[in-house]
Design an enzyme around this catalytic site. Sequence first.
Site, mmCIF file in Angstrom:
data_model
loop_
_atom_site.group_PDB
_atom_site.id
_atom_site.type_symbol
_atom_site.label_atom_id
_atom_site.label_comp_id
_atom_site.label_asym_id
_atom_site.label_seq_id
_atom_site.Cartn_x
_atom_site.Cartn_y
_atom_site.Cartn_z
ATOM 1 N N ARG A 163 0.863 -1.192 0.000
ATOM 2 C CA ARG A 163 0.000 0.000 0.000
ATOM 3 C C ARG A 163 0.892 1.233 0.000
ATOM 4 N NH1 ARG A 163 -2.683 -3.674 -0.752
ATOM 5 N NH2 ARG A 163 -4.641 -4.346 0.203
ATOM 6 N N LYS A 221 -0.061 -15.267 -5.463
ATOM 7 C CA LYS A 221 -1.473 -15.282 -5.848
ATOM 8 C C LYS A 221 -1.665 -14.319 -7.018
ATOM 9 C CE LYS A 221 -1.633 -14.022 -1.538
ATOM 10 N NZ LYS A 221 -2.081 -13.280 -0.337
ATOM 11 N N ALA A 252 -10.006 -11.321 -0.510
ATOM 12 C CA ALA A 252 -9.654 -12.525 -1.282
ATOM 13 C C ALA A 252 -8.297 -13.053 -0.826
ATOM 14 C CB ALA A 252 -9.633 -12.215 -2.782
ATOM 15 N N ASP A 254 -6.614 -12.262 1.899
ATOM 16 C CA ASP A 254 -6.591 -12.570 3.339
ATOM 17 C C ASP A 254 -7.178 -13.961 3.607
ATOM 18 O OD1 ASP A 254 -5.800 -9.914 3.514
ATOM 19 O OD2 ASP A 254 -7.783 -9.209 4.135
HETATM 20 P P1 ADP Z 1 -5.724 -9.836 -3.247
HETATM 21 O O1 ADP Z 1 -5.613 -8.914 -4.402
HETATM 22 O O2 ADP Z 1 -6.951 -9.672 -2.403
HETATM 23 O O3 ADP Z 1 -4.491 -9.937 -2.424
HETATM 24 P P2 ADP Z 1 -5.833 -11.896 -5.310
HETATM 25 O O4 ADP Z 1 -6.658 -11.112 -6.283
HETATM 26 O O5 ADP Z 1 -4.454 -12.192 -5.711
HETATM 27 O O6 ADP Z 1 -5.888 -11.301 -3.832
HETATM 28 O O7 ADP Z 1 -6.605 -13.262 -5.039
HETATM 29 C C1 ADP Z 1 -6.288 -14.122 -3.977
HETATM 30 C C2 ADP Z 1 -6.873 -15.464 -4.292
HETATM 31 O O8 ADP Z 1 -8.299 -15.358 -4.383
HETATM 32 C C3 ADP Z 1 -6.430 -16.038 -5.628
HETATM 33 O O9 ADP Z 1 -5.209 -16.724 -5.520
HETATM 34 C C4 ADP Z 1 -7.580 -16.980 -5.937
HETATM 35 O O10 ADP Z 1 -7.407 -18.191 -5.252
HETATM 36 C C5 ADP Z 1 -8.784 -16.240 -5.359
HETATM 37 N N1 ADP Z 1 -9.455 -15.460 -6.417
HETATM 38 C C6 ADP Z 1 -9.439 -14.121 -6.595
HETATM 39 N N2 ADP Z 1 -10.182 -13.758 -7.661
HETATM 40 C C7 ADP Z 1 -10.695 -14.895 -8.186
HETATM 41 C C8 ADP Z 1 -11.557 -15.211 -9.284
HETATM 42 N N3 ADP Z 1 -12.056 -14.261 -10.098
HETATM 43 N N4 ADP Z 1 -11.872 -16.515 -9.496
HETATM 44 C C9 ADP Z 1 -11.396 -17.486 -8.688
HETATM 45 N N5 ADP Z 1 -10.584 -17.249 -7.637
HETATM 46 C C10 ADP Z 1 -10.234 -15.986 -7.378
#
Ligand code: ADP
Length: 297
Positions: A163, A221, A252, A254
């Site tokens: 951030r 991720k 997501a 977390d």
């Molecule tokens: P953040 O941005 O909240 O740190 P990410 O976007 O990298 O997290 O997503 C974390 C996890 O959430 C991914 O590794 C996946 O497992 C799941 N995820 C997020 N978006 C999707 C999606 N559209 N479809 C399926 N799984 C998702």
Amino acid sequence: MRMVFVGEAMVELAPEAGLYRRGFAGDTFNMAWYAQKLAPDWQTDFVSAIGDDAISAEFSGFVAQAGIGTAHLQVIPERSLGLYMISLQNGERSFAYWRGQSAARRLAEDAAALNAAFAAADLVVFSGITLAILEGKGCDRLAQALQAARATGARIAFDPNIRPRLWASGDEMRACLTRFAGLSDIVLASFDDEAAHFGDGDRQATLARYLSAGAGAVVVKDGAAQVLAQIGGQSYAYSPDPVHSVTDSTAAGDSFNAGFLTAWLAGQPVEAALAAGAALAGRVIQYRGALAQQALA
Ligand code: ADP
């Protein structure tokens, strides 16, 4: 098992029917909340600082009600919780924050309290937000406490959760995140953040960079795309089941961390732990809010 999550929780004001609904959320707190639900028989503690006012007491009650230990919520009488407000415009969420003077910024002021909080922990989890908010020499005290916990057998997990607005400069931010990756048994990064602020060309580059910083293992991720990991010298790639109806992607990452870390700590194979993280995150994004009880049903 004893899991310890270190960081800041804030008061959340979310618009609902012309009023604001009051909740509590924050990255490491969200992780603790999900981890406690997934492993109710283990001890989960939230390590932070709060004020001695009514809203701080309400938060402490909320934490206890969730089955999370409050013994290491230090009280800083002249401070209170930070706050953020969600605004909805044409279906898009934006956030305004009031956290510059929050009690949590002083959670690492007392080295002895930090050491006591980490004693006999099996897992200590912190994030880039934890590091960004600490005042004074807080980061150095946190580093020492993490090293001491690690020396007595705790595994250290770090989500860089980048951030930039919380940091004085990009260079300071990158140096600090890199330093703490080197103190961690596992780094759980999100590729879009890493690409934007470290210039990584792909997930493999993020993985390699944190390994060369000294991280014991790395998980990268990337939303709906494949999760890459290198753990115990082995490489893994896991494809999350696609979610077509994303309602709110808050938490997501977390919830992924909570699902992954509880399975990993339980000794499950890495593939199963990655699947557990992705499955929980995939459910969480189908509900509104950071703490989605329905995702656990
Ligand atoms: P953040 O941005 O909240 O740190 P990410 O976007 O990298 O997290 O997503 C974390 C996890 O959430 C991914 O590794 C996946 O497992 C799941 N995820 C997020 N978006 C999707 C999606 N559209 N479809 C399926 N799984 C998702």
